[in-house]
Design a protein around this motif. Structure first.
Motif, PDB file in Angstrom:
ATOM      1  N   LEU A  59       0.851  -1.189   0.000  1.00  0.00           N
ATOM      2  CA  LEU A  59       0.000   0.000   0.000  1.00  0.00           C
ATOM      3  C   LEU A  59       0.885   1.236   0.000  1.00  0.00           C
ATOM      4  N   LEU A  60       0.551   2.164  -0.899  1.00  0.00           N
ATOM      5  CA  LEU A  60       1.279   3.415  -1.020  1.00  0.00           C
ATOM      6  C   LEU A  60       0.395   4.549  -0.497  1.00  0.00           C
ATOM      7  N   VAL A  61       0.965   5.478   0.220  1.00  0.00           N
ATOM      8  CA  VAL A  61       0.238   6.688   0.626  1.00  0.00           C
ATOM      9  C   VAL A  61       0.708   7.828  -0.260  1.00  0.00           C
ATOM     10  N   ARG A  62      -0.230   8.431  -0.978  1.00  0.00           N
ATOM     11  CA  ARG A  62       0.117   9.532  -1.869  1.00  0.00           C
ATOM     12  C   ARG A  62      -0.463  10.833  -1.324  1.00  0.00           C
ATOM     13  N   ILE A  63       0.400  11.779  -1.065  1.00  0.00           N
ATOM     14  CA  ILE A  63      -0.018  13.087  -0.567  1.00  0.00           C
ATOM     15  C   ILE A  63      -0.199  14.026  -1.751  1.00  0.00           C
ATOM     16  N   GLU A 104      -0.267  17.540   6.682  1.00  0.00           N
ATOM     17  CA  GLU A 104       0.502  16.356   6.295  1.00  0.00           C
ATOM     18  C   GLU A 104       0.854  15.518   7.525  1.00  0.00           C
ATOM     19  N   LYS A 105       1.336  16.181   8.572  1.00  0.00           N
ATOM     20  CA  LYS A 105       1.703  15.487   9.811  1.00  0.00           C
ATOM     21  C   LYS A 105       0.486  14.805  10.422  1.00  0.00           C
ATOM     22  N   GLU A 106      -0.651  15.507  10.422  1.00  0.00           N
ATOM     23  CA  GLU A 106      -1.872  14.947  11.009  1.00  0.00           C
ATOM     24  C   GLU A 106      -2.350  13.713  10.242  1.00  0.00           C
ATOM     25  N   ILE A 107      -2.285  13.765   8.925  1.00  0.00           N
ATOM     26  CA  ILE A 107      -2.712  12.633   8.097  1.00  0.00           C
ATOM     27  C   ILE A 107      -1.905  11.388   8.432  1.00  0.00           C
ATOM     28  N   LEU A 108      -0.591  11.533   8.464  1.00  0.00           N
ATOM     29  CA  LEU A 108       0.281  10.386   8.724  1.00  0.00           C
ATOM     30  C   LEU A 108       0.128   9.880  10.159  1.00  0.00           C
ATOM     31  N   GLU A 109      -0.075  10.798  11.100  1.00  0.00           N
ATOM     32  CA  GLU A 109      -0.291  10.394  12.495  1.00  0.00           C
ATOM     33  C   GLU A 109      -1.576   9.588  12.633  1.00  0.00           C
ATOM     34  N   LEU A 110      -2.612   9.999  11.916  1.00  0.00           N
ATOM     35  CA  LEU A 110      -3.885   9.281  11.993  1.00  0.00           C
ATOM     36  C   LEU A 110      -3.775   7.889  11.367  1.00  0.00           C
ATOM     37  N   LEU A 111      -3.075   7.792  10.247  1.00  0.00           N
ATOM     38  CA  LEU A 111      -2.882   6.483   9.622  1.00  0.00           C
ATOM     39  C   LEU A 111      -2.143   5.542  10.574  1.00  0.00           C
ATOM     40  N   ASN A 112      -1.144   6.076  11.259  1.00  0.00           N
ATOM     41  CA  ASN A 112      -0.407   5.264  12.232  1.00  0.00           C
ATOM     42  C   ASN A 112      -1.276   4.918  13.433  1.00  0.00           C
ATOM     43  N   LEU A 113      -2.097   5.861  13.874  1.00  0.00           N
ATOM     44  CA  LEU A 113      -2.984   5.630  15.009  1.00  0.00           C
ATOM     45  C   LEU A 113      -3.947   4.484  14.722  1.00  0.00           C
ATOM     46  N   PHE A 114      -4.367   4.366  13.471  1.00  0.00           N
ATOM     47  CA  PHE A 114      -5.292   3.302  13.084  1.00  0.00           C
ATOM     48  C   PHE A 114      -4.555   2.060  12.577  1.00  0.00           C
ATOM     49  N   SER A 115      -3.244   2.037  12.787  1.00  0.00           N
ATOM     50  CA  SER A 115      -2.404   0.877  12.425  1.00  0.00           C
ATOM     51  C   SER A 115      -2.519   0.505  10.950  1.00  0.00           C
ATOM     52  N   ILE A 116      -2.632   1.530  10.100  1.00  0.00           N
ATOM     53  CA  ILE A 116      -2.672   1.306   8.657  1.00  0.00           C
ATOM     54  C   ILE A 116      -1.229   1.335   8.138  1.00  0.00           C
ATOM     55  N   ASP A 117      -0.696   0.158   7.895  1.00  0.00           N
ATOM     56  CA  ASP A 117       0.689   0.052   7.433  1.00  0.00           C
ATOM     57  C   ASP A 117       0.784   0.388   5.941  1.00  0.00           C
ATOM     58  N   TYR A 118       1.852   1.042   5.562  1.00  0.00           N
ATOM     59  CA  TYR A 118       2.060   1.374   4.156  1.00  0.00           C
ATOM     60  C   TYR A 118       3.551   1.288   3.832  1.00  0.00           C
ATOM     61  N   LYS A 119       3.824   1.075   2.547  1.00  0.00           N
ATOM     62  CA  LYS A 119       5.220   0.913   2.125  1.00  0.00           C
ATOM     63  C   LYS A 119       5.980   2.230   2.198  1.00  0.00           C
ATOM     64  N   SER A 120       5.394   3.276   1.660  1.00  0.00           N
ATOM     65  CA  SER A 120       6.081   4.566   1.621  1.00  0.00           C
ATOM     66  C   SER A 120       5.081   5.686   1.396  1.00  0.00           C
ATOM     67  N   VAL A 121       5.566   6.901   1.560  1.00  0.00           N
ATOM     68  CA  VAL A 121       4.763   8.103   1.311  1.00  0.00           C
ATOM     69  C   VAL A 121       5.376   8.827   0.126  1.00  0.00           C
ATOM     70  N   VAL A 122       4.551   9.171  -0.849  1.00  0.00           N
ATOM     71  CA  VAL A 122       5.040   9.925  -2.006  1.00  0.00           C
ATOM     72  C   VAL A 122       4.230  11.207  -2.146  1.00  0.00           C
ATOM     73  N   TYR A 123       4.839  12.186  -2.776  1.00  0.00           N
ATOM     74  CA  TYR A 123       4.214  13.500  -2.924  1.00  0.00           C
ATOM     75  C   TYR A 123       4.049  13.817  -4.406  1.00  0.00           C
ATOM     76  N   GLN A 124       2.865  14.275  -4.774  1.00  0.00           N
ATOM     77  CA  GLN A 124       2.608  14.558  -6.186  1.00  0.00           C
ATOM     78  C   GLN A 124       3.550  15.621  -6.730  1.00  0.00           C
ATOM     79  N   SER A 125       3.873  16.608  -5.909  1.00  0.00           N
ATOM     80  CA  SER A 125       4.718  17.698  -6.397  1.00  0.00           C
ATOM     81  C   SER A 125       6.097  17.211  -6.824  1.00  0.00           C
TER      82      SER A 125
END
Length: 429
Positions: free
Chosen positions: A34-38, A51-72
């Motif tokens: 699973l990829l997280v795309r910002i 951005e920080k809040e999004i990633l903190e919430l994903l971790n809080l819900f134990s949603i594991d992901y391979k990496s975070v990428v940014y469209q820009s």
């Protein structure tokens, strides 16, 4: 690979979280990453700290992901592929002003037709384009044929070329539009399955068109989830942010449980996401709009609190004592969130100066307990108080409950005392 996309221009909502959870569950079932795309391309609209809040919430819900990428970070690819489309005459420069586009929109509305570009700049010669210094956008040419795709949940969709239109893929500032950047990024990261809200169905066909024009042949499977209707606001995609629910005292496990349960048939009402991975079938999720019921969430939250280890609950409440965890659970008959339970615990440890209508009795009781020896048994405590204050049964029960709990109602006082007896010096201060 699957991906969960979140724009920095909006907070993580209940609807967004449901999409993230379903992506996570399906990725685990398919044994894919699973990829997280910002989505950070609209810099002027991005919410500070989001951005920080999004990633903190994903971790809080134990949603594991391979990496975070940014469209820009992919702008160079977006621009390179835009030039590729232009060189093959599949895209064209558009000099139309905002006023001109608004005029086109009004004319379409007057004729009862969907808003679509009139194609004026598509016919401009190369010489005219080269000699024009006006700001421009880049549009992809509308498809020549009907575009069809199958949604694994909702079935077949078909779009006429006029519904897809010659839409903008590169804005005046040379940054990509949402649909172009998404379609290119899905190519770059080899996305195989896209799970998202049904409001993106029209975006899907545009993204398919982009990839078709770029000769991308890999098939992507689509699943568009029905939107959540918040029964309290009557607005789609429950506008309350996930952070607000956490701050109100809902457990992440309970929120996740409810969102998987919502519009779904499950073997049990109460479960963990790990358990859901074993039996979840995304093709059986309701195709209809689902209603968000806060009262149902409260019931589920109550059950998850009841299942918590007493020491863990105690720490959540600000202590490190299993008795406080047990005390918190005593209040589940009347409360359903951590905040509500904590408010009851806080009242127990709050200072009680007097009780209206029982000023003298309360003062005598408080003085009596200030000098009382430790007593393990509640009946023994009552007997001691009666002997030393001469309070009758009614006065004793009213004053003692208020002194020990800060309220006039609640769980059995004997049960409460057995869990707070070690804190009597602090409570009767």
């Amino acid at each position: 690979m699957l991906r969960f996309s979140q724009s920095l221009t909006e907070l993580m909502t209940i609807g967004n979280l449901r999409v993230a959870l379903f992506n996570y569950i399906v990725a685990k079932q398919l044994n894919e990453e699973l990829l997280v795309r910002i989505e950070d391309t609209e810099k002027e609209k991005n919410i500070d700290g989001n951005e920080k809040e999004i990633l903190e919430l994903l971790n809080l819900f134990s949603i594991d992901y391979k990496s975070v990428v940014y469209q820009s970070e992919n702008f160079k690819y977006h621009q390179k592929l835009t030039m590729q489309l232009m060189s093959s005459k599949k895209a064209f420069v558009c000099f139309c002003s905002n006023e001109k586009l608004e005029e086109i929109k009004v004319k379409c509305k007057e004729k009862g037709k969907p808003n679509s570009y009139d194609g004026f700049c598509e016919t401009l010669s190369d010489e005219t384009v080269l000699n024009c210094n006006a700001p421009f956008t880049v549009r992809i040419k509308k498809p020549e044929n009907i575009i069809e795709f199958t949604d694994l949940l909702k079935g077949n969709f078909s779009f006429e070329p006029s519904n897809v239109d010659s839409f903008i893929i590169l804005k005046h500032d040379k940054t990509p539009t949402y649909n172009f950047s998404c379609s290119v990024d899905d190519m770059l990261y080899d996305i195989s399955t896209v799970i998202r809200d049904e409001r993106h169905i029209e975006n899907t066909v545009k993204q398919i068109h982009v990839r078709n024009q770029l000769n991308y042949t890999k098939s992507i499977e689509y699943i568009h989830l029905s939107s959540i209707l918040n029964v309290n606001s009557n607005k789609k995609n429950a506008e309350n942010s996930v952070k607000q629910f956490i701050e109100q005292g809902f457990l992440p496990s309970a929120i996740a449980n409810y969102l998987v349960l919502l519009g779904n048939e499950t073997p049990n009402e109460i479960f963990t996401i790990e358990e859901a991975i074993e039996w979840f079938d995304i093709k059986k999720v309701s195709k209809d709009t689902v209603e968000f019921d806060i009262e149902k969430l409260k019931l589920i939250n109550k059950k998850h609190i009841a299942d918590l280890d007493e020491m863990r609950l105690s720490k959540i409440l600000g202590f490190a004592d299993t008795d406080i965890g047990k005390l918190g659970k005593l209040y589940l008959d009347e409360e359903s969130t951590i905040n509500e339970i904590k408010a009851k615990i806080d009242l127990i440890f709050s200072s009680k100066v007097s009780l209206k209508g029982f000023e003298d009795e309360f003062s005598n009781l408080k003085k009596c307990l200030s000098y009382a020896p430790f007593m393990d048994d509640f009946n023994e405590l009552e007997k001691y108080i009666i002997e030393n204050t001469k309070l009758d049964d009614k006065s004793l029960s009213i004053n003692l409950r208020y002194l020990l709990t800060g309220t006039h109602t609640g769980p059995n006082l004997s049960a409460i005392y057995s869990l707070i007896k070690n804190y009597m010096g602090e409570i009767v201060k």
